[in-house]
Design a protein around this motif. Structure first.
Motif, short mmCIF file in Angstrom:
data_model
loop_
_atom_site.label_atom_id
_atom_site.label_comp_id
_atom_site.label_asym_id
_atom_site.label_seq_id
_atom_site.Cartn_x
_atom_site.Cartn_y
_atom_site.Cartn_z
N UNK A 129 -9.07 -13.35 -13.55
CA UNK A 129 -8.33 -12.87 -12.66
C UNK A 129 -7.22 -11.99 -12.05
N UNK A 130 -8.20 -11.23 -13.43
CA UNK A 130 -7.44 -9.45 -13.45
C UNK A 130 -7.26 -9.77 -12.15
N UNK A 131 -5.82 -8.97 -11.93
CA UNK A 131 -5.97 -8.07 -10.52
C UNK A 131 -5.09 -6.75 -10.72
N UNK A 132 -4.94 -6.26 -10.03
CA UNK A 132 -4.86 -4.34 -9.76
C UNK A 132 -3.24 -4.30 -8.75
N UNK A 133 -2.67 -3.16 -9.02
CA UNK A 133 -1.49 -2.94 -7.83
C UNK A 133 -2.61 -2.72 -6.68
N UNK A 134 -1.31 -2.14 -5.97
CA UNK A 134 -1.81 -1.03 -4.86
C UNK A 134 -1.92 0.15 -5.15
N UNK A 135 -2.87 0.81 -4.45
CA UNK A 135 -2.09 2.24 -4.49
C UNK A 135 -0.61 3.15 -4.44
N UNK A 136 -0.41 2.10 -3.77
CA UNK A 136 1.35 2.79 -3.37
C UNK A 136 2.19 2.43 -4.56
N UNK A 137 2.15 1.12 -5.11
CA UNK A 137 2.34 0.72 -5.98
C UNK A 137 2.24 1.67 -7.02
N UNK A 138 1.17 1.69 -7.35
CA UNK A 138 0.20 2.71 -8.52
C UNK A 138 0.94 3.98 -8.57
N UNK A 139 0.90 4.78 -7.74
CA UNK A 139 1.35 5.92 -7.47
C UNK A 139 3.28 5.72 -7.53
N UNK A 140 3.86 4.44 -7.02
CA UNK A 140 5.19 4.39 -7.98
C UNK A 140 5.23 4.19 -9.04
#
Ligand code: AOF
Ligand code: ZN
Length: 342
Positions: free
Chosen positions: A191-202
């Motif tokens: 169930x791998x999940x990913x952070x959104x592009x905005x939180x990745x940039x953060x």
């Protein structure tokens, strides 16, 4: 007295200049270790901005020296009347000569300071020296103007990591933690999940600001993370420490070699206390913890953190930033205990 009332001081002009000095210095937060980011704005007698300067890197000119050099290059140095600076000017010979001397070599009459220098060898020295030479020296935190006191606080917060490392020997600790909707850092298998592009940039912005990244051997073995700054432009030539907690020598030599090839200086420690101590000794002002659940909770539960960036993955992600109460966010309090302000 040394810190006289802010007579003749147009608060609106001074606060605008201090805000500008802070905004400029913030751009170099993360670039200056082991020194603090500092900004300086020079005004003429009418309050017109003549020049500005910032401390960009350890060994480079201090903010005041940079601003004065800019004024000199523009042929404006004879008009300097007020020096507005986010940090108390130094009065010591370090990598660069004392800023107090540089200021005294101009016709400046007033100096307005955002925060006192928490460096024990420097505190009060620069301000006292300038006042003894007859300049009107004012700490923004001691001004009656409310905005000036807010900017004094911002000036302190700007250098809180420097203040902590200088006073305690330990780096400022920022913890980044991403959890899924159920609050798990490690989602169930499959169930791998990913952070959104905005939180990745953060996350990359947090890495840029940090002088070191701290992680554990488990994270490295599981994810082989690069841990580099990619989504935002990095400071040119900046070298970070990659601190790895690895009690059992599990991190493969080829991972370490690859991390060094990416520019890291890799240091392995057996425990968290030793690691933080070592980072502080190496002049790391801020360490970013990007680790798995056990190291992350050990930092949080033992109260070793200063900032906690909590990202709950979702649509959209929910980001919360907690800042622990600390003694470094209001450095003016050390010299002006509440109630003694003018
Ligand atoms: C200032 N203006 O812009 C900065 C200051 O080794 P040095 O010469 O770079 O001195 C570093 C110390 O000077 C540092 O620990 C801090 O106390 C102060 N930093 N002072 O007047 C500046 N960056
Ligand atoms: Zn200086």
């Amino acid at each position: 007295g040394i810190y006289p009332a802010a007579e003749n001081l147009n608060a609106a002009v001074v606060t605008a200049a201090l805000a500008r000095a802070i905004e400029g210095a913030v751009r170099f937060a993360g670039a200056t270790s082991p020194n603090p980011p500092v900004g300086c704005v020079l005004l003429d007698a009418a309050g017109v901005v003549l020049a500005e300067g910032f401390h960009r890197k350890a060994g480079a000119p201090h903010a005041e020296a940079a601003a004065i050099a800019e004024a000199r290059a523009a042929g404006l140095v004879s008009r300097v009347h007020t020096v507005v600076v986010t940090l108390e000017p130094c009065n010591h010979h370090g990598r660069t000569p004392p800023c107090a001397d540089a200021i005294l070599a101009t016709p400046a009459r007033r100096v307005v300071i955002g925060a006192p220098d928490p460096n024990p060898g420097v505190t009060g020295g620069g301000a006292a020296r300038l006042a003894a030479a007859g300049l009107l020296v004012t700490f923004a935190g001691a001004m009656a103007d409310e905005r000036a006191r807010q900017l004094a606080l911002l000036s302190s917060r700007l250098i809180a990591p420097f203040a902590k490392q200088t006073v305690t020997g330990l780096p400022w600790v920022t913890v980044k933690q991403a959890v899924d909707a159920d609050g798990n850092m490690v989602p169930p298998a499959g169930a791998k999940t990913f952070t959104s592009p905005a939180s990745l940039t953060l996350a990359h912005r947090l890495r840029r600001r940090a002088d070191a990244i701290l992680t554990g051997s488990g994270t490295i073995l599981a994810d082989h993370p690069e841990l580099t700054v990619r989504r935002v432009p990095d400071f040119a030539g900046k070298q970070r420490v990659l601190a790895i907690l690895d009690r059992r020598g599990r991190v493969p030599a080829d991972y370490i070699a690859a991390a060094e090839a990416r520019g890291f200086s890799v240091v392995i420690s057996e425990n968290l206390t030793d690691s933080l101590q070592m980072l502080g000794e190496r002049g790391v002002l801020e360490v970013l913890v990007e680790a798995g659940p056990s190291l992350t909770s050990s930092v949080l539960e033992n109260g070793l953190w200063d900032e906690h960036v909590h990202i709950r993955k979702g649509d959209p992600d929910r980001v919360r930033i907690f800042r622990r109460a600390n003694e470094f966010d209001d450095l003016n309090e050390a010299i002006f205990p509440p109630g003694e302000q003018e």
